[in-house]
Design a protein around this motif. Sequence first.
Motif, PDB file in Angstrom:
ATOM      1  N   ASN A 177      41.405  40.980  43.421  1.00 25.39           N
ATOM      2  CA  ASN A 177      42.519  40.629  42.543  1.00 25.39           C
ATOM      3  C   ASN A 177      42.072  39.555  41.561  1.00 25.39           C
ATOM      4  OD1 ASN A 177      45.199  40.395  41.564  1.00 25.39           O
ATOM      5  ND2 ASN A 177      45.438  38.574  42.811  1.00 25.39           N
ATOM      6  N   TYR A 178      41.272  38.621  42.070  1.00 23.96           N
ATOM      7  CA  TYR A 178      40.804  37.495  41.245  1.00 23.96           C
ATOM      8  C   TYR A 178      39.893  37.976  40.130  1.00 23.96           C
ATOM      9  CZ  TYR A 178      38.601  32.984  40.291  1.00 23.96           C
ATOM     10  OH  TYR A 178      38.128  31.855  39.701  1.00 23.96           O
ATOM     11  N   ASP A 179      38.945  38.871  40.474  1.00 23.32           N
ATOM     12  CA  ASP A 179      37.987  39.260  39.441  1.00 23.32           C
ATOM     13  C   ASP A 179      38.305  40.604  38.789  1.00 23.32           C
ATOM     14  OD1 ASP A 179      37.106  41.150  41.213  1.00 23.32           O
ATOM     15  OD2 ASP A 179      35.340  40.055  41.833  1.00 23.32           O
ATOM     16  N   GLY A 180      39.435  41.166  39.121  1.00 15.82           N
ATOM     17  CA  GLY A 180      39.881  42.343  38.389  1.00 15.82           C
ATOM     18  C   GLY A 180      39.528  43.674  39.010  1.00 15.82           C
ATOM     19  N   GLN A 181      38.717  43.650  40.083  1.00 14.65           N
ATOM     20  CA  GLN A 181      38.305  44.942  40.652  1.00 14.65           C
ATOM     21  C   GLN A 181      39.422  45.660  41.397  1.00 14.65           C
ATOM     22  OE1 GLN A 181      34.413  45.424  42.536  1.00 14.65           O
ATOM     23  NE2 GLN A 181      34.008  43.298  42.020  1.00 14.65           N
ATOM     24  N   LEU A 182      40.443  44.889  41.798  1.00 14.32           N
ATOM     25  CA  LEU A 182      41.548  45.529  42.532  1.00 14.32           C
ATOM     26  C   LEU A 182      42.200  46.588  41.659  1.00 14.32           C
ATOM     27  CD1 LEU A 182      43.014  45.488  45.232  1.00 14.32           C
ATOM     28  CD2 LEU A 182      44.500  43.722  44.374  1.00 14.32           C
ATOM     29  N   GLY A 183      42.230  46.341  40.358  1.00 11.44           N
ATOM     30  CA  GLY A 183      42.805  47.330  39.435  1.00 11.44           C
ATOM     31  C   GLY A 183      42.061  48.656  39.474  1.00 11.44           C
ATOM     32  N   ASP A 184      40.747  48.601  39.705  1.00 11.70           N
ATOM     33  CA  ASP A 184      39.952  49.836  39.750  1.00 11.70           C
ATOM     34  C   ASP A 184      40.391  50.763  40.877  1.00 11.70           C
ATOM     35  OD1 ASP A 184      38.593  48.751  37.691  1.00 11.70           O
ATOM     36  OD2 ASP A 184      36.784  48.245  38.822  1.00 11.70           O
ATOM     37  N   LEU A 185      40.862  50.165  41.971  1.00 14.39           N
ATOM     38  CA  LEU A 185      41.248  50.987  43.119  1.00 14.39           C
ATOM     39  C   LEU A 185      42.395  51.929  42.776  1.00 14.39           C
ATOM     40  CD1 LEU A 185      41.117  48.452  46.100  1.00 14.39           C
ATOM     41  CD2 LEU A 185      39.319  49.900  45.222  1.00 14.39           C
ATOM     42  N   PHE A 186      43.211  51.532  41.816  1.00 15.10           N
ATOM     43  CA  PHE A 186      44.357  52.375  41.438  1.00 15.10           C
ATOM     44  C   PHE A 186      43.903  53.641  40.702  1.00 15.10           C
ATOM     45  CE2 PHE A 186      46.302  48.313  42.213  1.00 15.10           C
ATOM     46  CZ  PHE A 186      47.494  48.646  42.838  1.00 15.10           C
ATOM     47  N   HIS A 187      42.661  53.654  40.231  1.00 11.17           N
ATOM     48  CA  HIS A 187      42.152  54.835  39.526  1.00 11.17           C
ATOM     49  C   HIS A 187      41.585  55.871  40.478  1.00 11.17           C
ATOM     50  CE1 HIS A 187      41.321  51.789  36.085  1.00 11.17           C
ATOM     51  NE2 HIS A 187      42.570  52.177  36.102  1.00 11.17           N
ATOM     52  N   GLN A 188      41.387  55.491  41.730  1.00 12.84           N
ATOM     53  CA  GLN A 188      40.747  56.398  42.691  1.00 12.84           C
ATOM     54  C   GLN A 188      41.803  57.333  43.310  1.00 12.84           C
ATOM     55  OE1 GLN A 188      37.452  56.218  42.956  1.00 12.84           O
ATOM     56  NE2 GLN A 188      37.402  54.434  41.611  1.00 12.84           N
ATOM     57  N   PRO A 189      41.371  58.557  43.706  1.00 16.85           N
ATOM     58  CA  PRO A 189      42.339  59.526  44.272  1.00 16.85           C
ATOM     59  C   PRO A 189      42.617  59.292  45.756  1.00 16.85           C
ATOM     60  CG  PRO A 189      40.176  60.522  44.085  1.00 16.85           C
ATOM     61  CD  PRO A 189      40.027  59.134  43.568  1.00 16.85           C
ATOM     62  N   LEU A 190      42.789  58.047  46.132  1.00 18.56           N
ATOM     63  CA  LEU A 190      43.119  57.715  47.528  1.00 18.56           C
ATOM     64  C   LEU A 190      44.115  56.564  47.510  1.00 18.56           C
ATOM     65  CD1 LEU A 190      39.625  57.556  49.319  1.00 18.56           C
ATOM     66  CD2 LEU A 190      41.498  59.049  49.946  1.00 18.56           C
ATOM     67  N   PRO A 191      44.986  56.483  48.522  1.00 22.05           N
ATOM     68  CA  PRO A 191      45.914  55.336  48.549  1.00 22.05           C
ATOM     69  C   PRO A 191      45.130  54.019  48.556  1.00 22.05           C
ATOM     70  CG  PRO A 191      46.511  56.953  50.206  1.00 22.05           C
ATOM     71  CD  PRO A 191      45.195  57.392  49.645  1.00 22.05           C
ATOM     72  N   VAL A 192      45.630  53.052  47.802  1.00 20.72           N
ATOM     73  CA  VAL A 192      44.909  51.792  47.619  1.00 20.72           C
ATOM     74  C   VAL A 192      44.613  51.114  48.960  1.00 20.72           C
ATOM     75  CG1 VAL A 192      45.110  49.451  46.688  1.00 20.72           C
ATOM     76  CG2 VAL A 192      45.773  51.400  45.309  1.00 20.72           C
ATOM     77  N   PHE A 193      45.634  51.059  49.811  1.00 18.40           N
ATOM     78  CA  PHE A 193      45.433  50.312  51.037  1.00 18.40           C
ATOM     79  C   PHE A 193      44.423  50.985  51.963  1.00 18.40           C
ATOM     80  CE2 PHE A 193      46.493  47.434  54.454  1.00 18.40           C
ATOM     81  CZ  PHE A 193      46.591  46.269  53.723  1.00 18.40           C
TER      82      PHE A 193
END
Lengths: 256, 284
Positions: free
Chosen positions: A83-99
């Motif tokens: 979240n701090y360095d922005g990579q958490l946003g990338d997870l939303f682009h993947q075809p799997l649930p974020v958690f």
Amino acid sequence: MRSLLYTAKMACTGKLSDGVLPILADSAIKIIALVPLVFLWRALAAQGADLGGLRLAQLLSYSCLAIMLERLLNVRTFASDWNYDGQLGDLFHQPLPVFWQIIARTAGTWLPELALFSLPMALLLPLLGVDMLPKTLWFFPSLLLTISLGFAVDCLFVCVSIRIQHASYIVHSLRFSLIALLSGALIPFNLLPFSLGKVLEWLPFGSMAAAPLSLFVGAGNTASLLAAQLLWNALLWPLAALCFAKSRERMVSYGG
Amino acid sequence: MGDKLSLRRVFGLLALYARMDLDWLLRDAKLSLLDAANGLIACLSSLSGVFLLAWRFGGVGGLSPWQILFMLGFTATVAGLCMVFFGSNNVAHISRRIGRGQLDHMLLQPLPLWLQLIAEGFLPFSGCPRLLVGLGLVLWSLRGLELSPGWFWWLSLAGYLACAVLCLVGLSYLWSALAFRWPVAFEEISSVVIDEICGPLSQYPLSILPPALLWPLVSILPAGLLAWFPSCILLGRPPLGLPELYPLFFTLGLWALAIFTFRKGLLYYVHYGSNRYTQGGHRN
């Protein structure tokens, strides 16, 4: 399921991308941290102290296991860093649930350390006289409940760091200070004064490290420890899911 | 070297950083409170484990609970002073700046490197919670020990605190010299030395250890000099048969070695530069 396994494998490979030296260095630091604890227990036993019903051998097993399984007993995903360095946003682009991605990636990063540190320690310590066999098989379900609860607690802390924005270091520091003492990973609850242990074992942090470690060394009431773990899992998972669903809309990352 | 160097200039820079720290603190009340609470909780939590054990068992390692509290107060004060004087801009954790290639930014400034390092770390307001906790614990423990020391004792306390802080920072700079040569591998060596090894070890009454482990902790890896050794001297129980001025001599020797290795590393850095950045400006 296959996608999650591949995600975990990728994380595991990534952890090894710098070679095994960083893992070995990390292991050396853990062993250095263990040494004074071992001698502290020995000193207390030598002065004939009442160790709250625990024997020296149990204390040694407790502390050694706490060090070996540190990452499992106090789950820390990369979500707050991401979240701090922005990579958490990338997870939303993947075809799997974020958690699920967070869980798979975190579990993947555990594997090299478990193979290169925890397993050799488990084989070596009995040669030094430390019993590394669980006293009850309930230790294993308790460990699973601990890991599950750890992910829920981590998710809640991530939500706090999203909420207060750009202060993830404070959340990280606060969390580790609290968990180090309140989870029973460092000092078994039986050894705390003023009956603090009785209170702490009913808190969610107490269900994280103290429960499986106590079961491993054959201390504590199996039914009540597992019941507390189940209760906190049942309460904190829905809360974590709800908080995460609300927090994701507030997520702000600059990246860098 | 644009400006003339003088003591006035040094204090002027310290005042400037103090002002910036205060501005940061006053900018967001919620964040400031959270930061202060975090400092207090982190400090108390890290110290309470050993203290609770000492309280429960009537002391440990030959020290009474109040003596243990004094030692923990000493270690918290050392950590607090380190935070106040070297906490900002990774001045104590200098390997991060070296490893990240950020020393270039400092070499461009019209001030000598040492002066920048003295001034940039100053955090008198946001860095003080741990210091206040430490001093509070020291005073509380003195009350519990029923000690009313004279001025020489207080002077000795200040001296041992200064030695411990400089020892910790010197150790960080000594190891950080490796980051000039291997920036990626040793970027975090300062935090490993300060936060992961010496900090936690300094919270234990090290007299529980056998001599074979104790001697390295007052020499090779001097975690014992950060709290246990000076506390024992101040409480009238000098350990290991070493002279009372041993921490001072050790710190001077450590700094001589640290300056030598740091200068060597800096020369290497000036010659070869940092390999951390791609042409696009991203850190690899």
